[in-house]
Design an enzyme around this catalytic site. Structure first.
Site, short mmCIF file in Angstrom:
data_model
loop_
_atom_site.label_atom_id
_atom_site.label_comp_id
_atom_site.label_asym_id
_atom_site.label_seq_id
_atom_site.Cartn_x
_atom_site.Cartn_y
_atom_site.Cartn_z
CE LYS A 33 6.33 11.00 -29.76
NZ LYS A 33 6.28 11.41 -31.24
CE1 TYR A 41 3.42 9.77 -26.16
CE2 TYR A 41 3.75 8.81 -28.10
CZ TYR A 41 3.48 9.80 -27.42
OH TYR A 41 3.27 10.96 -28.01
CB SER A 66 4.83 13.98 -26.53
OG SER A 66 3.87 13.75 -25.48
C1 WQD Z 1 -5.89 13.01 -20.52
C2 WQD Z 1 -6.39 12.89 -19.02
C3 WQD Z 1 -6.46 10.63 -18.12
C4 WQD Z 1 -9.23 8.72 -20.94
C5 WQD Z 1 -1.09 11.05 -23.54
C6 WQD Z 1 0.53 11.19 -24.27
C7 WQD Z 1 0.62 12.19 -25.00
C8 WQD Z 1 -0.61 12.47 -26.23
C9 WQD Z 1 -2.02 12.22 -25.68
C10 WQD Z 1 -0.12 11.12 -28.26
C11 WQD Z 1 -5.55 11.96 -17.90
C12 WQD Z 1 -7.87 11.23 -18.33
C13 WQD Z 1 -8.33 9.77 -20.48
C14 WQD Z 1 -10.15 8.09 -20.22
C15 WQD Z 1 -9.69 9.37 -18.45
N1 WQD Z 1 -0.27 10.81 -26.88
N2 WQD Z 1 -8.64 9.97 -19.07
N3 WQD Z 1 -10.54 8.56 -19.05
O1 WQD Z 1 -2.37 10.81 -20.92
O2 WQD Z 1 -2.48 13.46 -20.97
O3 WQD Z 1 -1.25 12.29 -23.00
O4 WQD Z 1 -2.18 11.11 -24.79
O5 WQD Z 1 -0.19 11.87 -29.08
O6 WQD Z 1 1.61 12.43 -25.73
O7 WQD Z 1 0.95 11.46 -23.23
O8 WQD Z 1 -3.99 12.32 -22.54
O9 WQD Z 1 -6.22 12.14 -23.17
O10 WQD Z 1 -5.03 9.89 -22.78
O11 WQD Z 1 -5.50 11.66 -20.77
O12 WQD Z 1 -9.98 9.84 -17.26
O13 WQD Z 1 -10.78 7.28 -20.82
O14 WQD Z 1 -7.58 12.20 -19.33
O15 WQD Z 1 -6.35 9.93 -16.84
O16 WQD Z 1 -5.75 12.42 -16.80
P1 WQD Z 1 -2.50 12.21 -21.84
P2 WQD Z 1 -5.07 11.60 -22.37
#
Ligand code: WQD
Length: 384
Positions: free
Chosen positions: A169, A165, A140
């Site tokens: 990784k 998490y 990741s």
């Molecule tokens: C993306 C952006 C949030 C939800 C993580 C892991 C990665 C993978 C995907 C497993 C961020 C914003 C999110 C919400 C929001 N995990 N957001 N409101 O954090 O980049 O990656 O998840 O496969 O390994 O690190 O992905 O989609 O959670 O967030 O504002 O309800 O969307 O703050 O900026 P992230 P995400």
């Protein structure tokens, strides 16, 4: 007689990336075996065949292809051993199984270390026992922490500080790398011993490992039959937005609008899940090509589109696909979030002959088609 090692075992093969990867492998001519503990899907494990596999078979060949499936947890080493005993034809493992929620990992660290670390060590030990020494590992972009350089090259430092998490990784990348180094030493000693005895070199103990650092997979298969089906309230942005669009959730909460970015919201590199799936097929081809040339390596590749999109960009793009403005509110930052994770995918372009082909618009259209046809995921309308 050495069995024809032609099958690919996909752990976590009923999950979001795993299932799309299974389909991509089948469509590339591979035989696939699927292993999944069914913990993160609404598919019932009670049925002999999960709904997701029925849909994969329907998409690939109208439904009559056999896809061996095992409802197995990687923490169950004996069960893993039984699968490898039943399938001496396994040549490579694509390892997607694991717990994946950043937020949950902070609340349940021991669960995450147990499943992700101990489970993967189980898998690697069983692979070694059966002489299966090729792995494509689901890593990741989170391993980069808050990187010094954007877009992020693979030689950017990996840090174990962002979340439990993310730490799993990072640790797993080190574990796999150490295994590969040890296998080189074992092979060298074996060759020296054989040469001293004038004996043939009949075995190669070396491992090949490609570590695929996913940025942000999103979207769904264009048929609308497959997509992300997280249990409970989604942690990730795009499945959450999709639930807002179908009315299961009231509005999106945007975690912070005070980041040092163009609009104050975090920037991520969203790639179509089918592009991510195709990246695994490209990785398999790379391993086959390398080993044919006598090259065994452990190497990381970024799977990202190379384009950064802010949270607000994604809200607007998905709203356009849905045909109406989706409601959101701004709240405080989410712990562990970093301002920008955008891939430099040059290495994958050059060495895997892979790049993200599908557009942001396609990602949003495919996600919307999946979600409106399956408002309650795989429980919405099981195939007849
Ligand atoms: C993306 C952006 C949030 C939800 C993580 C892991 C990665 C993978 C995907 C497993 C961020 C914003 C999110 C919400 C929001 N995990 N957001 N409101 O954090 O980049 O990656 O998840 O496969 O390994 O690190 O992905 O989609 O959670 O967030 O504002 O309800 O969307 O703050 O900026 P992230 P995400």
């Amino acid at each position: 007689m050495t069995p024809n090692k032609s099958s690919i075992l996909v752990t976590g093969g009923c999950g979001y990336v795993g299932s799309h990867t299974v389909l991509s492998l089948l469509q590339s001519g591979y035989k696939v075996i699927v292993l999944d503990n069914m913990s993160n899907t609404s598919c019932s494990a009670a049925t002999t065949e999960p709904e997701i596999l029925k849909r994969i078979k329907k998409l690939h060949c109208g439904g009559d292809q056999d896809i061996p499936f095992y409802a197995v947890d990687i923490i169950d080493k004996q069960a893993l051993t039984d699968v490898f005993t039943l399938h001496p034809d396994i040549s490579t493992v694509i390892h997607c199984a694991g717990l994946k929620s950043v937020g949950e990992s902070g609340r349940k660290p021991l669960d995450y270390y147990h499943v992700n670390l101990a489970g993967t060590i189980n898998l690697l030990q069983v692979m070694e026992d059966f002489g299966v020494r090729r792995i494509v590992f689901s890593s990741s972009a989170t391993v980069y922490g808050d990187p010094p350089k954007i877009p992020i090259p693979e030689d950017s430092p990996i840090v174990a500080s962002m979340s439990t998490y993310g730490r799993t990784k990072v640790f797993l990348e080190h574990i796999i790398r150490d295994l590969c180094v040890a296998s080189e030493i074992k092979q060298r000693d074996y060759v020296l011993a054989q040469e001293k005895q004038g004996a043939e070199i009949e075995t190669d103990y070396r491992w090949s490992a490609l570590l695929l650092r996913y940025f942000n997979p999103a979207g769904a298969h264009p048929s609308g039959l497959m997509g992300e089906d997280p249990q409970g309230v989604p942690n990730n942005l795009m499945p959450y937005l999709a639930q807002v669009a179908v009315g299961n959730l009231e509005k999106l909460t945007i975690f912070g609008q005070d980041y040092p970015t163009k609009d104050g919201t975090c920037i991520r590199d969203y790639l179509h899940v089918m592009d991510c799936a195709d990246g695994h097929v490209a990785a398999l081809a790379k391993i086959e090509q390398d080993e044919a040339a006598g090259l065994y390596q452990c190497k990381a590749y970024n799977l990202g589109a190379g384009t950064g999109c802010s949270v607000l960009d994604m809200v607007h793009a998905f709203s356009k696909a849905v045909g109406r403005d989706l409601p959101y509110v701004i709240s405080a930052r989410r712990a562990g979030d970093v301002p920008n994770l955008t891939a430099d995918s040059t290495l994958a372009n050059q060495e895997l002959n892979w790049k993200a082909e599908r557009s942001l618009e396609q990602m949003c259209e495919d996600l919307w088609r999946w979600q409106r046809k399956n408002p309650r995921g795989f429980n919405s309308q099981p195939l007849e």
